[in-house]
Scaffold this motif. Structure first.
Motif, PDB file in Angstrom:
ATOM      1  N   UNK A 294       0.827  -1.212   0.000  1.00  0.00           N
ATOM      2  CA  UNK A 294       0.000   0.000   0.000  1.00  0.00           C
ATOM      3  C   UNK A 294       0.861   1.263   0.000  1.00  0.00           C
ATOM      4  N   UNK A 295       2.054   1.167   0.619  1.00  0.00           N
ATOM      5  CA  UNK A 295       2.949   2.323   0.685  1.00  0.00           C
ATOM      6  C   UNK A 295       3.768   2.494  -0.592  1.00  0.00           C
ATOM      7  N   UNK A 296       3.775   1.465  -1.449  1.00  0.00           N
ATOM      8  CA  UNK A 296       4.513   1.582  -2.701  1.00  0.00           C
ATOM      9  C   UNK A 296       5.671   0.632  -2.850  1.00  0.00           C
ATOM     10  N   UNK A 297       5.756  -0.395  -1.998  1.00  0.00           N
ATOM     11  CA  UNK A 297       6.819  -1.388  -2.146  1.00  0.00           C
ATOM     12  C   UNK A 297       6.649  -2.151  -3.452  1.00  0.00           C
ATOM     13  N   UNK A 298       7.771  -2.664  -3.972  1.00  0.00           N
ATOM     14  CA  UNK A 298       7.733  -3.447  -5.204  1.00  0.00           C
ATOM     15  C   UNK A 298       7.398  -4.901  -4.941  1.00  0.00           C
ATOM     16  N   UNK A 299       7.674  -5.369  -3.738  1.00  0.00           N
ATOM     17  CA  UNK A 299       7.433  -6.762  -3.384  1.00  0.00           C
ATOM     18  C   UNK A 299       7.942  -7.018  -1.982  1.00  0.00           C
ATOM     19  N   UNK A 300       7.875  -8.267  -1.552  1.00  0.00           N
ATOM     20  CA  UNK A 300       8.295  -8.624  -0.210  1.00  0.00           C
ATOM     21  C   UNK A 300       9.258  -9.814  -0.266  1.00  0.00           C
ATOM     22  N   UNK A 301      10.059  -9.941   0.776  1.00  0.00           N
ATOM     23  CA  UNK A 301      10.991 -11.064   0.893  1.00  0.00           C
ATOM     24  C   UNK A 301      10.592 -11.914   2.089  1.00  0.00           C
ATOM     25  N   UNK A 302      10.529 -13.227   1.872  1.00  0.00           N
ATOM     26  CA  UNK A 302      10.093 -14.156   2.911  1.00  0.00           C
ATOM     27  C   UNK A 302      11.099 -15.284   3.035  1.00  0.00           C
TER      28      UNK A 302
ATOM     29  N   UNK B 229       6.798 -12.033  -4.524  1.00  0.00           N
ATOM     30  CA  UNK B 229       7.566 -12.583  -3.411  1.00  0.00           C
ATOM     31  C   UNK B 229       8.969 -12.985  -3.855  1.00  0.00           C
ATOM     32  N   UNK B 230       9.931 -12.627  -3.021  1.00  0.00           N
ATOM     33  CA  UNK B 230      11.298 -13.133  -3.129  1.00  0.00           C
ATOM     34  C   UNK B 230      11.488 -14.171  -2.031  1.00  0.00           C
ATOM     35  N   UNK B 231      11.891 -15.382  -2.428  1.00  0.00           N
ATOM     36  CA  UNK B 231      12.156 -16.460  -1.475  1.00  0.00           C
ATOM     37  C   UNK B 231      13.597 -16.325  -0.999  1.00  0.00           C
ATOM     38  N   UNK B 232      13.786 -16.136   0.306  1.00  0.00           N
ATOM     39  CA  UNK B 232      15.137 -16.023   0.860  1.00  0.00           C
ATOM     40  C   UNK B 232      15.622 -17.389   1.305  1.00  0.00           C
ATOM     41  N   UNK B 233      16.598 -17.905   0.591  1.00  0.00           N
ATOM     42  CA  UNK B 233      17.160 -19.222   0.890  1.00  0.00           C
ATOM     43  C   UNK B 233      18.471 -19.035   1.645  1.00  0.00           C
ATOM     44  N   UNK B 234      18.375 -18.982   2.970  1.00  0.00           N
ATOM     45  CA  UNK B 234      19.524 -18.695   3.824  1.00  0.00           C
ATOM     46  C   UNK B 234      19.563 -19.683   4.984  1.00  0.00           C
ATOM     47  N   UNK B 235      19.830 -20.965   4.685  1.00  0.00           N
ATOM     48  CA  UNK B 235      19.752 -21.991   5.722  1.00  0.00           C
ATOM     49  C   UNK B 235      20.746 -21.821   6.856  1.00  0.00           C
ATOM     50  N   UNK B 236      21.882 -21.115   6.621  1.00  0.00           N
ATOM     51  CA  UNK B 236      22.829 -20.893   7.701  1.00  0.00           C
ATOM     52  C   UNK B 236      22.214 -20.070   8.822  1.00  0.00           C
TER      53      UNK B 236
END
Length: 312
Positions: free
Chosen positions: A99-107, A136-143
């Motif tokens: 709503x504020x104008x973001x391009x997408x989100x990271x999860x 959506x951007x998928x954050x693959x950070x298993x560490x």
């Protein structure tokens, strides 16, 4: 400026500036935005793990997110980190960001997802709660998360959920996984989603040859990331590696578990991007010896860049 599968370049992970008393420093945040943009980033990611998002209250997250998006003012797309074990909370921040104008989100996957089916189920619920209009951007950070996703499952998510448009790749070691993501997507007829890489950029030259579209990380010299991506895309991988190698001692120093964030913020302070290098408690602090290491490495960097005929 919605995030799409064609996103590329450098989406810098923004630091969150604090005063010496631990309050969000909004004046410094304004300067930080301009610092990043002046160095050629193509996007910005806020409320990431290295942005100290877990240390912010819900109200602070909303306020900081709103301030940063307004300051960027549409000059580049802004991605908002919204990872949260509670899907309702995650969806609420996501919709507020859009709503504020973001391009997408990271999860990132929540901790405790010990099987592939549980990972799938969690993200199926996330995508349903967000709806089809939230990229959506998928954050693959298993560490950090303790959760590993297979290439096969990631490709399945891409095939089944159009909202998934980007992978933030920071598994470690992960070069072969990145190659396998590209191969799996092609063989199974999946969309070619954007892949931006993290880990401070420590493997960026190699990742660019494996099919990455750029970087999504917060190294204190974003212009290096921009140059490496640009030169790699232009086919000049040798020059890209030469420039990267000049910065490598600082990249390596920033990648220290625990101390890395304090080092990054101190370098940003020295470069005039932050007024204060404070990390919010509990957070790392630098010793006098740490500062001497930085003095030496920054002087070494300046010398090496001059030898390369490359501006710092």
């Amino acid at each position: 400026m919605k995030l799409g599968i064609d996103a590329k370049g450098v989406f810098i992970i923004s630091a969150t500036p604090f005063t010496d008393t631990g309050q969000i420093d909004y004046a410094s945040a304004d300067g930080l935005v301009e610092f990043y943009l002046e160095r050629g980033v193509t996007g910005m990611t806020i409320l990431g793990m290295m942005g100290e998002a877990p240390k912010l209250s819900d109200a602070e997250s909303l306020a900081f997110m709103s301030h940063m998006i307004e300051r960027v003012g549409g000059r580049v797309p802004v991605v908002v980190g919204v990872s949260n074990p509670g899907i309702t909370n995650l969806a609420s921040l996501s919709h507020a960001a859009m709503d504020k104008g973001a391009a997408g989100v990271m999860v990132a996957p929540m901790r405790g997802l010990a099987t592939e089916e549980r990972i799938y189920s969690y993200f199926a619920q996330v995508f349903e709660a967000l709806g089809p209009d939230v990229p959506v951007c998928f954050q693959d950070y298993p560490l950090s998360t303790g959760v590993s996703i297979s290439v096969d499952l990631f490709t399945r998510l891409v095939l089944e959920f159009d909202q998934l448009v980007m992978l933030k790749h920071e598994d470690w070691p992960g070069l072969n996984k990145l190659s396998a993501v590209r191969k799996s997507g092609q063989e199974r007829g999946a969309r070619r989603v954007s892949v931006l890489c993290g880990n401070g950029g420590i493997f960026l030259p190699e990742e660019m040859t494996r099919g990455a579209d750029g970087a999504m990380t917060g190294f204190a010299f974003p212009e290096m990331l921009v140059d490496v991506v640009r030169l790699s895309n232009a086919g000049d991988s040798a020059r890209a590696s030469d420039i990267f190698d000049a910065y490598l001692p600082l990249v390596r120093l920033e990648q220290q578990p625990g101390a890395g964030l304090a080092i990054r913020k101190e370098v940003l302070r020295r470069r005039g991007a932050l007024s204060n290098a404070t990390t919010r408690a509990p957070g790392p602090k630098l010793s006098a010896e740490d500062h001497k290491d930085l003095d030496r490495l920054l002087a070494r960097l300046d010398t090496r860049l001059k030898e390369l005929g490359h501006g710092s």
